[in-house]
Write an enzyme that holds these catalytic residues in place. Structure first.
Site, PDB file in Angstrom:
ATOM      1  N   ASP A   1     -27.119  73.519   6.857  1.00  0.00           N
ATOM      2  CA  ASP A   1     -28.377  74.400   6.850  1.00  0.00           C
ATOM      3  C   ASP A   1     -29.301  74.071   7.808  1.00  0.00           C
ATOM      4  O   ASP A   1     -30.433  74.316   7.692  1.00  0.00           O
ATOM      5  CB  ASP A   1     -29.149  74.379   5.339  1.00  0.00           C
ATOM      6  CG  ASP A   1     -29.362  72.577   4.967  1.00  0.00           C
ATOM      7  OD1 ASP A   1     -29.599  71.838   5.729  1.00  0.00           O
ATOM      8  OD2 ASP A   1     -29.625  72.457   3.615  1.00  0.00           O
TER       9      ASP A   1
ATOM     10  N   GLU B   1     -19.575  73.716   3.882  1.00  0.00           N
ATOM     11  CA  GLU B   1     -20.746  73.619   2.965  1.00  0.00           C
ATOM     12  C   GLU B   1     -21.663  74.853   2.634  1.00  0.00           C
ATOM     13  O   GLU B   1     -22.781  74.557   2.909  1.00  0.00           O
ATOM     14  CB  GLU B   1     -21.825  72.377   3.094  1.00  0.00           C
ATOM     15  CG  GLU B   1     -22.740  71.871   2.134  1.00  0.00           C
ATOM     16  CD  GLU B   1     -23.589  70.838   2.458  1.00  0.00           C
ATOM     17  OE1 GLU B   1     -23.228  69.670   2.301  1.00  0.00           O
ATOM     18  OE2 GLU B   1     -24.495  71.001   3.137  1.00  0.00           O
TER      19      GLU B   1
ATOM     20  N   GLU C   1     -34.357  75.263   5.605  1.00  0.00           N
ATOM     21  CA  GLU C   1     -32.922  75.137   5.326  1.00  0.00           C
ATOM     22  C   GLU C   1     -32.600  76.046   4.285  1.00  0.00           C
ATOM     23  O   GLU C   1     -31.316  76.657   4.815  1.00  0.00           O
ATOM     24  CB  GLU C   1     -32.675  73.667   4.993  1.00  0.00           C
ATOM     25  CG  GLU C   1     -32.634  72.562   5.755  1.00  0.00           C
ATOM     26  CD  GLU C   1     -34.283  72.028   5.877  1.00  0.00           C
ATOM     27  OE1 GLU C   1     -35.152  72.611   5.146  1.00  0.00           O
ATOM     28  OE2 GLU C   1     -34.338  71.151   6.526  1.00  0.00           O
TER      29      GLU C   1
ATOM     30  N   HIS D   1     -38.024  61.420   2.586  1.00  0.00           N
ATOM     31  CA  HIS D   1     -38.461  61.789   3.755  1.00  0.00           C
ATOM     32  C   HIS D   1     -38.723  63.354   3.826  1.00  0.00           C
ATOM     33  O   HIS D   1     -39.226  63.769   4.694  1.00  0.00           O
ATOM     34  CB  HIS D   1     -37.730  61.417   5.103  1.00  0.00           C
ATOM     35  CG  HIS D   1     -36.532  62.101   4.932  1.00  0.00           C
ATOM     36  ND1 HIS D   1     -35.178  61.674   4.172  1.00  0.00           N
ATOM     37  CD2 HIS D   1     -35.980  63.068   5.673  1.00  0.00           C
ATOM     38  CE1 HIS D   1     -34.203  62.489   4.625  1.00  0.00           C
ATOM     39  NE2 HIS D   1     -34.598  63.438   5.472  1.00  0.00           N
TER      40      HIS D   1
ATOM     41  N   ARG E   1     -39.612  67.168   4.201  1.00  0.00           N
ATOM     42  CA  ARG E   1     -40.873  67.964   4.320  1.00  0.00           C
ATOM     43  C   ARG E   1     -41.612  68.419   2.918  1.00  0.00           C
ATOM     44  O   ARG E   1     -42.690  67.991   2.972  1.00  0.00           O
ATOM     45  CB  ARG E   1     -40.351  69.164   5.075  1.00  0.00           C
ATOM     46  CG  ARG E   1     -41.393  69.471   6.007  1.00  0.00           C
ATOM     47  CD  ARG E   1     -40.894  70.882   6.759  1.00  0.00           C
ATOM     48  NE  ARG E   1     -39.608  70.710   7.101  1.00  0.00           N
ATOM     49  CZ  ARG E   1     -39.232  70.959   8.567  1.00  0.00           C
ATOM     50  NH1 ARG E   1     -40.220  71.298   9.393  1.00  0.00           N
ATOM     51  NH2 ARG E   1     -38.112  70.846   8.998  1.00  0.00           N
TER      52      ARG E   1
ATOM     53  N   HIS F   1     -38.043  56.858   7.150  1.00  0.00           N
ATOM     54  CA  HIS F   1     -37.853  57.997   8.293  1.00  0.00           C
ATOM     55  C   HIS F   1     -38.800  57.623   9.478  1.00  0.00           C
ATOM     56  O   HIS F   1     -40.043  57.021   9.194  1.00  0.00           O
ATOM     57  CB  HIS F   1     -38.179  59.372   7.762  1.00  0.00           C
ATOM     58  CG  HIS F   1     -37.754  60.544   8.399  1.00  0.00           C
ATOM     59  ND1 HIS F   1     -38.531  61.192   9.200  1.00  0.00           N
ATOM     60  CD2 HIS F   1     -36.334  60.982   8.338  1.00  0.00           C
ATOM     61  CE1 HIS F   1     -37.642  62.228   9.762  1.00  0.00           C
ATOM     62  NE2 HIS F   1     -36.610  62.174   9.362  1.00  0.00           N
TER      63      HIS F   1
HETATM   64  N1  UDP Z   1     -28.689  58.417   6.102  1.00  0.00           N
HETATM   65  C1  UDP Z   1     -28.257  57.315   7.186  1.00  0.00           C
HETATM   66  N2  UDP Z   1     -29.296  56.545   7.588  1.00  0.00           N
HETATM   67  C2  UDP Z   1     -30.606  56.463   6.762  1.00  0.00           C
HETATM   68  C3  UDP Z   1     -30.539  57.326   5.544  1.00  0.00           C
HETATM   69  C4  UDP Z   1     -29.649  58.304   5.628  1.00  0.00           C
HETATM   70  O1  UDP Z   1     -27.113  57.577   7.844  1.00  0.00           O
HETATM   71  O2  UDP Z   1     -31.350  55.578   6.943  1.00  0.00           O
HETATM   72  C5  UDP Z   1     -27.148  59.257   5.638  1.00  0.00           C
HETATM   73  C6  UDP Z   1     -27.077  59.575   4.263  1.00  0.00           C
HETATM   74  O3  UDP Z   1     -25.901  58.531   4.035  1.00  0.00           O
HETATM   75  C7  UDP Z   1     -26.412  61.034   4.258  1.00  0.00           C
HETATM   76  C8  UDP Z   1     -27.300  61.555   5.180  1.00  0.00           C
HETATM   77  O4  UDP Z   1     -27.756  60.572   6.440  1.00  0.00           O
HETATM   78  O5  UDP Z   1     -25.115  61.052   4.629  1.00  0.00           O
HETATM   79  C9  UDP Z   1     -28.443  62.444   4.682  1.00  0.00           C
HETATM   80  O6  UDP Z   1     -29.237  62.883   5.763  1.00  0.00           O
HETATM   81  P1  UDP Z   1     -30.779  63.398   5.112  1.00  0.00           P
HETATM   82  O7  UDP Z   1     -31.172  62.665   3.912  1.00  0.00           O
HETATM   83  O8  UDP Z   1     -31.411  63.325   6.388  1.00  0.00           O
HETATM   84  O9  UDP Z   1     -30.376  65.075   4.874  1.00  0.00           O
HETATM   85  P2  UDP Z   1     -30.113  65.792   3.736  1.00  0.00           P
HETATM   86  O10 UDP Z   1     -28.929  65.337   3.302  1.00  0.00           O
HETATM   87  O11 UDP Z   1     -31.172  65.868   2.758  1.00  0.00           O
HETATM   88  O12 UDP Z   1     -29.924  67.105   4.320  1.00  0.00           O
END
Ligand code: UDP
Length: 372
Positions: free
Chosen positions: A97, A119, A133, A206, A208, A239
């Site tokens: 997204d 996804e 998103e 983190h 928004r 973050h």
């Molecule tokens: N992740 C990472 N390092 C970090 C925090 C998260 O590699 O310090 C990984 C986590 O394991 C997952 C992905 O980043 O695979 C998720 O990203 P994020 O939380 O930014 O996005 P969302 O999944 O909420 O879209």
């Protein structure tokens, strides 16, 4: 002639989810996978590519300091056409997204290039949550010919919106296929040595939507539980966002049982998750990863677009009030039965074979739907 399949990535979550698919497509004789990076999150992407020993074939280099969604969309659209004209893809795949994924999808529509959405079908049905998103993924679903829904639940969301059933494939989420590349049995790290025999609470926050009061509430509740339980330590890879850092310093600063560290590389992140007692997060991807490791997740949001874990009993949505987060977090520290009930090694998001299924579908082979 091999089918030219572009895998377009732009940010951390979609890159992590596309890596095993790229690897799988490389093994297929009828497919030539082409990795395209928009570079929306340059630093994150470079680390992920290095970890998986891959190099993008094309990089749009769109990253600018403090870039807005306008700039991301404009910069993708103004650079992608020449690249797609040169590649002449048979299919372009985007994942999730992100605004990069949306802009690439729009470009494919303008150029009449077939699009696959990895996804597909996650929804909150609130176009401002998560923002932008929710709308990015809805737009992509309107354009994509192949909708690779991770679960039956995601498929149902698409059907409700009028996506034709013959264009939806239930495959499982490719993030589960990533874990065998990243989770390592003998993994060590100095932060994990610091935790020792105490219970590790892994925290990420983190999004928004969380910034402001909700984030202060989360940190206050976490602080209270840490102050009350001497056998608990927390690690929080924070973050880069300055608002997140300021709130964390105000509420968690000076507590010697939480280490606030820089963002982790994906291998470290997944192994920290696997070493945890409990995860508190507002992230989407982490909700999907943790059940494979049997680690319960408390989702610090009002609602989740990943309800499968809640239904399976591996995660719980605890809202964003200090009281509700404190109550559920404390319960899982003190109540062994409540904890045992949630720590099941069963993953409702996928079985680790999503990439094989997607590759089979692209090759036109018979495909076995994932029965979750
Ligand atoms: N992740 C990472 N390092 C970090 C925090 C998260 O590699 O310090 C990984 C986590 O394991 C997952 C992905 O980043 O695979 C998720 O990203 P994020 O939380 O930014 O996005 P969302 O999944 O909420 O879209």
């Amino acid at each position: 002639m091999k089918k030219r399949v572009v895998l377009a990535v732009g940010c951390r979550p979609d890159a992590i989810k596309m890596m095993p698919l790229y690897k799988e497509l490389l093994t297929r004789n009828s497919i030539k996978p082409i990795l395209l990076s928009t570079g929306q999150q340059k630093q994150n992407l470079e680390k992920i590519f290095a970890e998986f020993s891959v190099k993008p074939d094309y990089d749009l280099h769109i990253m600018r300091k403090d870039q807005s969604t306008f700039e991301i969309t404009i910069n993708v659209l103004s650079t992608i056409q020449d690249v797609l004209d040169e590649i002449e893809p048979d299919l372009v795949l985007v994942c999730g997204d992100t605004t990069s994924a949306f802009a690439i999808a729009l470009a494919c529509y303008y150029l009449r290039i077939p699009l696959g959405h990895v996804e597909a079908g996650l929804r909150t049905n609130n176009i401002y949550f998560p923002y932008p998103e929710e709308m990015n993924r809805k737009f992509i679903s309107m354009i994509a010919q192949y909708n690779f829904a991770p679960t039956k639940y995601a498929k149902a969301n698409l059907v409700k919106e009028g996506v034709k059933e013959e264009n939806i494939y239930v495959t499982g989420n490719t993030i589960i296929d990533t874990l065998p590349y990243t989770v390592r049995p003998n993994y060590t790290h100095k932060e994990l040595e610091w935790v020792g025999d105490d219970k590790l609470i892994f925290i990420t926050a983190h999004r928004r939507e969380s910034i402001g009061k909700a984030m202060h509430n989360m940190f206050k509740a976490i602080r209270k539980v840490l102050d009350e339980n001497k056998d608990v330590k927390a690690i929080y890879p924070i973050h880069m966002n300055p608002q997140v850092r300021k709130a964390a310093m105000e509420e968690l600063g000076g507590c010697d049982r939480i280490h606030i560290i820089e963002p982790l590389d994906v291998v470290d992140c997944h192994n920290f998750e696997a070493s945890s007692y409990l995860i508190l997060t507002d992230s989407g991807g982490i909700q999907e990863e943790a059940p494979t490791m049997g680690i319960p997740v408390l989702v610090m949001k009002k609602t989740t677009d990943r309800p499968e874990g809640v239904i399976a009993g591996t995660s719980k949505v605890v809202g964003t009030s200090e009281q509700s987060i404190y109550k559920e977090f404390s319960k899982l520290i003190k109540n062994k039965a409540a904890y045992a009930k949630m720590s099941k090694k069963t993953n409702p998001y996928g079985d680790g074979h999503a990439c094989e299924r997607i590759a089979d579908i692209i090759e036109g082979k018979e495909y076995q739907e994932w029965k979750n």
